[in-house]
Motif scaffolding. Sequence first.
Motif, mmCIF file in Angstrom:
data_model
loop_
_atom_site.group_PDB
_atom_site.id
_atom_site.type_symbol
_atom_site.label_atom_id
_atom_site.label_comp_id
_atom_site.label_asym_id
_atom_site.label_seq_id
_atom_site.Cartn_x
_atom_site.Cartn_y
_atom_site.Cartn_z
ATOM 1 N N GLY A 145 21.399 -11.937 -1.955
ATOM 2 C CA GLY A 145 21.318 -13.226 -1.276
ATOM 3 C C GLY A 145 20.015 -13.404 -0.518
ATOM 4 O O GLY A 145 19.441 -14.500 -0.496
ATOM 5 N N ARG A 148 17.266 -14.299 -2.947
ATOM 6 C CA ARG A 148 17.326 -15.704 -3.363
ATOM 7 C C ARG A 148 16.743 -16.609 -2.283
ATOM 8 O O ARG A 148 16.021 -17.567 -2.570
ATOM 9 N N THR A 169 22.207 -19.640 -7.641
ATOM 10 C CA THR A 169 23.248 -18.783 -7.053
ATOM 11 C C THR A 169 23.892 -17.857 -8.081
ATOM 12 O O THR A 169 24.971 -17.314 -7.835
ATOM 13 N N LEU A 172 25.754 -14.254 -7.377
ATOM 14 C CA LEU A 172 25.970 -14.080 -5.944
ATOM 15 C C LEU A 172 27.450 -14.227 -5.615
ATOM 16 O O LEU A 172 28.172 -14.975 -6.274
ATOM 17 N N ARG A 177 26.785 -17.584 -1.779
ATOM 18 C CA ARG A 177 26.542 -18.822 -2.510
ATOM 19 C C ARG A 177 26.633 -20.027 -1.582
ATOM 20 O O ARG A 177 25.806 -20.935 -1.654
ATOM 21 N N TRP A 181 23.947 -22.978 -0.656
ATOM 22 C CA TRP A 181 24.279 -24.400 -0.740
ATOM 23 C C TRP A 181 23.848 -25.136 0.523
ATOM 24 O O TRP A 181 23.272 -26.227 0.452
ATOM 25 N N THR A 198 22.818 -25.324 -13.257
ATOM 26 C CA THR A 198 23.961 -24.475 -12.950
ATOM 27 C C THR A 198 24.958 -24.518 -14.101
ATOM 28 O O THR A 198 24.985 -25.471 -14.879
ATOM 29 N N TYR A 200 28.104 -23.515 -13.032
ATOM 30 C CA TYR A 200 29.299 -23.527 -12.183
ATOM 31 C C TYR A 200 29.702 -24.968 -11.898
ATOM 32 O O TYR A 200 28.982 -25.693 -11.203
ATOM 33 N N GLU A 203 30.019 -25.761 -8.216
ATOM 34 C CA GLU A 203 28.733 -25.892 -7.536
ATOM 35 C C GLU A 203 28.176 -27.299 -7.723
ATOM 36 O O GLU A 203 27.687 -27.913 -6.759
#
Length: 214
Positions: A145, A148, A169, A172, A177, A181, A198, A200, A203
């Motif tokens: 993290g 990132r 993310t 992670l 995550r 955000w 992404t 996700y 997300e």
Amino acid sequence: MIRVENLVKKFRHRNVQNKTAWKTAVDGISLHIAKGEIFGLLGPNGAGKTTTIRMLTMLTQPTSGEIYYDGQPLSGHEAGMKRLIGVVPQNLNFDQDLTVGENLELHARLYHMERSERESRIAELLQYVELTDVTNDGVRQLSGGMKRRLLIARALIHRPRILFLDEPTVALDPQVRRRIWELIRRMAKDGVTVLLTTHYIEEAETLCDRVAIM
């Protein structure tokens, strides 16, 4: 802020008959992204999201189509446009032999920032991404993290107006995550236009003002 018209990217490859053929990675994308918007490209691996980002950030030449930043065509104005954008890649491409602060110092020098400006901007960004306490730590010592967040700080060093985040993310855990955000939301509130990729769905739903599905 960003306008894309009928963007296409084809790659030459060898097919199953070992003959030269063309593979279409991106097939006629058209987008319009407003200033300060968080815009998402949602899709599975192999959908062409990273290829799209690479074309928008001048790392890959489109086969056809047009890209505009602030109403100005990208083609023929690449050098000036590079100062408008920041890029957070999927891969962690730091200099592993440098500290957190030294990595930011190196990037600031690449943008020809004066010493006083570099020092104040680096201190500001380390506080912004909550990494001040590890300024003198080696990159290898950071958690996933933290790395990132350092990528984001590095991309913001020259105060870009547009930020591209490619799977920011990935890999992670949920708690980290959510911290990323919140950082992305804060950047948008500060006036930065954000385009992220992404795969996700949650997300995209939670973070993005609008989403294009690839």
